[in-house]
Design a protein around this motif. Structure first.
Motif, mmCIF file in Angstrom:
data_model
loop_
_atom_site.group_PDB
_atom_site.id
_atom_site.type_symbol
_atom_site.label_atom_id
_atom_site.label_comp_id
_atom_site.label_asym_id
_atom_site.label_seq_id
_atom_site.Cartn_x
_atom_site.Cartn_y
_atom_site.Cartn_z
ATOM 1 N N ASP A 165 -64.980 52.804 8.373
ATOM 2 C CA ASP A 165 -64.438 52.023 7.264
ATOM 3 C C ASP A 165 -63.301 51.179 7.825
ATOM 4 O O ASP A 165 -62.282 51.713 8.266
ATOM 5 C CB ASP A 165 -63.949 52.977 6.177
ATOM 6 C CG ASP A 165 -63.492 52.225 4.944
ATOM 7 O OD1 ASP A 165 -63.319 50.998 5.023
ATOM 8 O OD2 ASP A 165 -63.308 52.879 3.900
ATOM 9 N N GLU A 166 -63.481 49.860 7.812
ATOM 10 C CA GLU A 166 -62.467 48.982 8.400
ATOM 11 C C GLU A 166 -61.538 48.403 7.348
ATOM 12 O O GLU A 166 -60.807 47.448 7.597
ATOM 13 C CB GLU A 166 -63.152 47.871 9.209
ATOM 14 C CG GLU A 166 -63.947 48.445 10.371
ATOM 15 C CD GLU A 166 -64.593 47.378 11.234
ATOM 16 O OE1 GLU A 166 -64.830 46.265 10.738
ATOM 17 O OE2 GLU A 166 -64.866 47.677 12.414
ATOM 18 N N GLY A 167 -61.572 48.991 6.169
ATOM 19 C CA GLY A 167 -60.602 48.634 5.138
ATOM 20 C C GLY A 167 -60.993 47.419 4.315
ATOM 21 O O GLY A 167 -62.097 46.899 4.426
ATOM 22 N N LEU A 168 -60.066 47.004 3.475
ATOM 23 C CA LEU A 168 -60.328 45.886 2.562
ATOM 24 C C LEU A 168 -60.032 44.560 3.249
ATOM 25 O O LEU A 168 -59.163 44.492 4.129
ATOM 26 C CB LEU A 168 -59.448 46.016 1.325
ATOM 27 C CG LEU A 168 -59.710 47.227 0.429
ATOM 28 C CD1 LEU A 168 -58.718 47.254 -0.704
ATOM 29 C CD2 LEU A 168 -61.123 47.204 -0.126
ATOM 30 N N GLN A 169 -60.750 43.548 2.838
ATOM 31 C CA GLN A 169 -60.451 42.220 3.352
ATOM 32 C C GLN A 169 -60.755 41.182 2.275
ATOM 33 O O GLN A 169 -61.515 41.430 1.345
ATOM 34 C CB GLN A 169 -61.233 41.929 4.622
ATOM 35 C CG GLN A 169 -62.714 41.703 4.411
ATOM 36 C CD GLN A 169 -63.362 41.190 5.693
ATOM 37 O OE1 GLN A 169 -63.096 41.694 6.770
ATOM 38 N NE2 GLN A 169 -64.202 40.198 5.549
ATOM 39 N N ARG A 179 -64.772 45.586 0.833
ATOM 40 C CA ARG A 179 -64.605 46.702 1.781
ATOM 41 C C ARG A 179 -65.542 46.468 2.952
ATOM 42 O O ARG A 179 -66.727 46.224 2.758
ATOM 43 C CB ARG A 179 -64.917 48.036 1.118
ATOM 44 C CG ARG A 179 -64.677 49.215 2.053
ATOM 45 C CD ARG A 179 -64.722 50.543 1.322
ATOM 46 N NE ARG A 179 -63.632 50.693 0.374
ATOM 47 C CZ ARG A 179 -62.376 50.975 0.706
ATOM 48 N NH1 ARG A 179 -62.052 51.152 1.964
ATOM 49 N NH2 ARG A 179 -61.457 51.088 -0.214
ATOM 50 N N ARG A 180 -64.983 46.552 4.149
ATOM 51 C CA ARG A 180 -65.775 46.253 5.353
ATOM 52 C C ARG A 180 -66.175 47.570 6.026
ATOM 53 O O ARG A 180 -65.317 48.342 6.454
ATOM 54 C CB ARG A 180 -64.912 45.417 6.298
ATOM 55 C CG ARG A 180 -65.612 44.904 7.518
ATOM 56 C CD ARG A 180 -64.597 44.145 8.363
ATOM 57 N NE ARG A 180 -65.117 43.843 9.680
ATOM 58 C CZ ARG A 180 -65.661 42.676 10.001
ATOM 59 N NH1 ARG A 180 -65.750 41.728 9.122
ATOM 60 N NH2 ARG A 180 -66.099 42.461 11.227
ATOM 61 N N LEU A 181 -67.471 47.822 6.101
ATOM 62 C CA LEU A 181 -67.988 49.042 6.734
ATOM 63 C C LEU A 181 -68.807 48.650 7.961
ATOM 64 O O LEU A 181 -69.633 47.749 7.891
ATOM 65 C CB LEU A 181 -68.874 49.835 5.764
ATOM 66 C CG LEU A 181 -68.188 50.387 4.526
ATOM 67 C CD1 LEU A 181 -69.225 50.951 3.563
ATOM 68 C CD2 LEU A 181 -67.201 51.486 4.886
ATOM 69 N N VAL A 214 -65.278 45.125 -4.055
ATOM 70 C CA VAL A 214 -64.517 46.196 -4.721
ATOM 71 C C VAL A 214 -63.925 45.616 -5.989
ATOM 72 O O VAL A 214 -63.274 44.565 -5.956
ATOM 73 C CB VAL A 214 -63.388 46.698 -3.795
ATOM 74 C CG1 VAL A 214 -62.573 47.768 -4.493
ATOM 75 C CG2 VAL A 214 -63.949 47.220 -2.496
#
Lengths: 217, 163
Positions: A165-169, A179-181, A214
């Motif tokens: 999970d690379e967090g929100l962008q 959300r970047r997965l 999101v």
């Protein structure tokens, strides 16, 4: 209804032998060792297992174990990449060999079918056949399933061995945060030749980034 | 990604299920030492992959998978195991702590069960898995698991009857 109750109770009274105390120590030790990373032993195991898997010998219960998250396997990526590259090269060579064989056969067919006009039209592209109202056949004029070199797809698997999970962008094109997965997977394609029984398997690592919108409440 | 269960939870979980897990692994291993190696590798692997502590079907599937890989590591061993399975050699059968002759006879009867029936029996009786979990662990249907269990009990009953 159940006339085995007494027998089941007798069986439960029979206690299995207890593991040796050393086993508890070994497991505790292994858990402590693995807490911060992969041990050298496990890395060797993964390497051996990967080779077996690439041969189709691994017994991971139809891949259900491998579908789980395996962050530590990311460290094996160079090895996987090497094997995948070798497999891909082999597949390309086989496909090239097949194309050459098909071309040779196609040429042979044309030579053999010089005199009958109706047969000659079979080597023409399908659009021309359609315009003449004839049934469409393959470009080579050879029916697919009867060809000796015909490989048919036999299966495809995708094993996700790492998910991050690379967090929100925020992107310019989207008003919502995303959300970047990132998924790292091993894809395997299989083909089988029903005539000869030969099979071809190509495996390669791949990486996929998925953006999931999101919505906030 | 951390395990919700703590390190201590895992240790106490293993001390609870260890004997049953070892008994299950003994079905593929010739010796208790081999079975312990399998159990150790499976349990640590299961823990490392952040599986839920209560996913018992997957834990037993892991043991089974590693046991089969363990056999494959050495082809000579695999051939030997295959021969032993075929001949139902009692040296590879599960071991119990029996207290009297009746229990000894029962242990022997369990040992002489067909492998597929004994596998289900071991999971059901000494590991207390549900048929659904057994089905998941062995890759069979629930009905198959239940019928193998019933066959196992029927066979045991038959073999324990006085001649």
């Amino acid at each position: 209804m159940n006339d085995f109750t007494e027998l089941e109770n007798d069986l439960r009274a029979l206690r299995p032998a207890r593991p040796s105390p050393v086993l508890f120590e070994r497991i505790e030790e292994a858990m402590a060792e693995n807490y911060n990373g992969v041990t050298a032993k496990e890395a060797r195991w993964s390497w051996r297992h990967l080779i077996e898997w690439s041969r189709g010998n691994a017994s991971d219960m139809n891949g259900q174990l491998d579908r789980a998250t395996e962050r530590e396997r990311a460290s094996q990526t160079p090895f996987r990449f090497g094997i995948a590259l070798a497999a891909a090269t082999a597949a390309v060579l086989l496909l090239l060999a097949r194309i050459n064989t098909d071309q040779t056969r196609s040429e042979g067919k044309e030579i053999a079918q010089v005199s009958p006009a109706s047969e000659t039209t079979q080597v023409l592209p399908g659009t021309q056949n359609l315009s003449e109202g004839r049934p469409v056949r393959g470009r080579s004029g050879v029916e697919g399933p009867t060809s000796l070199n015909q490989f048919i797809p036999a299966g495809a698997t995708q094993v996700v061995y790492s998910e991050r999970d690379e967090g929100l962008q925020f992107t310019d094109s989207s008003k919502q945060p995303l959300r970047r997965l990132r998924y790292q997977t091993q894809q395997t394609w299989q083909w089988r030749n029903p005539t000869t029984g030969a099979s071809l398997r190509v495996s390669y690592p791949s990486e996929e980034v998925v953006l999931i919108p999101v919505s906030g409440q | 990604m951390d395990n919700i269960a703590s390190h201590e939870d895992w240790k106490s979980y293993f001390s609870e299920i260890g004997p049953g897990l070892l008994l299950f692994a003994r079905q593929w291993a010739r010796s208790a030492a081999d079975a312990e190696d399998i159990v150790q590798e499976a349990f640590v692997k299961f823990w490392r992959r952040n599986h839920k502590i209560n996913n018992r079907a997957l834990l037993y599937a892991t043991v089974r998978s590693i046991a089969l890989d363990f056999i494959r590591r050495d082809k000579r061993r695999a051939r030997r195991e295959a021969t032993l399975f075929a001949e139902a050699d009692p040296t590879i059968e599960p071991q119990f702590e029996w207290e009297d002759e009746a229990q000894s006879a029962l242990a022997t009867a369990v040992s002489s069960l067909p492998h597929d029936q004994r596998e289900v029996l071991v999971l059901k009786i000494w590991n207390e898995l549900t048929f659904s979990e057994i089905a998941g662990a062995l890759g069979i249907s629930q009905n198959t698991a239940a019928s193998r269990y019933r066959y196992a009990l029927a066979n045991l009953k038959k073999s324990l009857q006085p001649q």
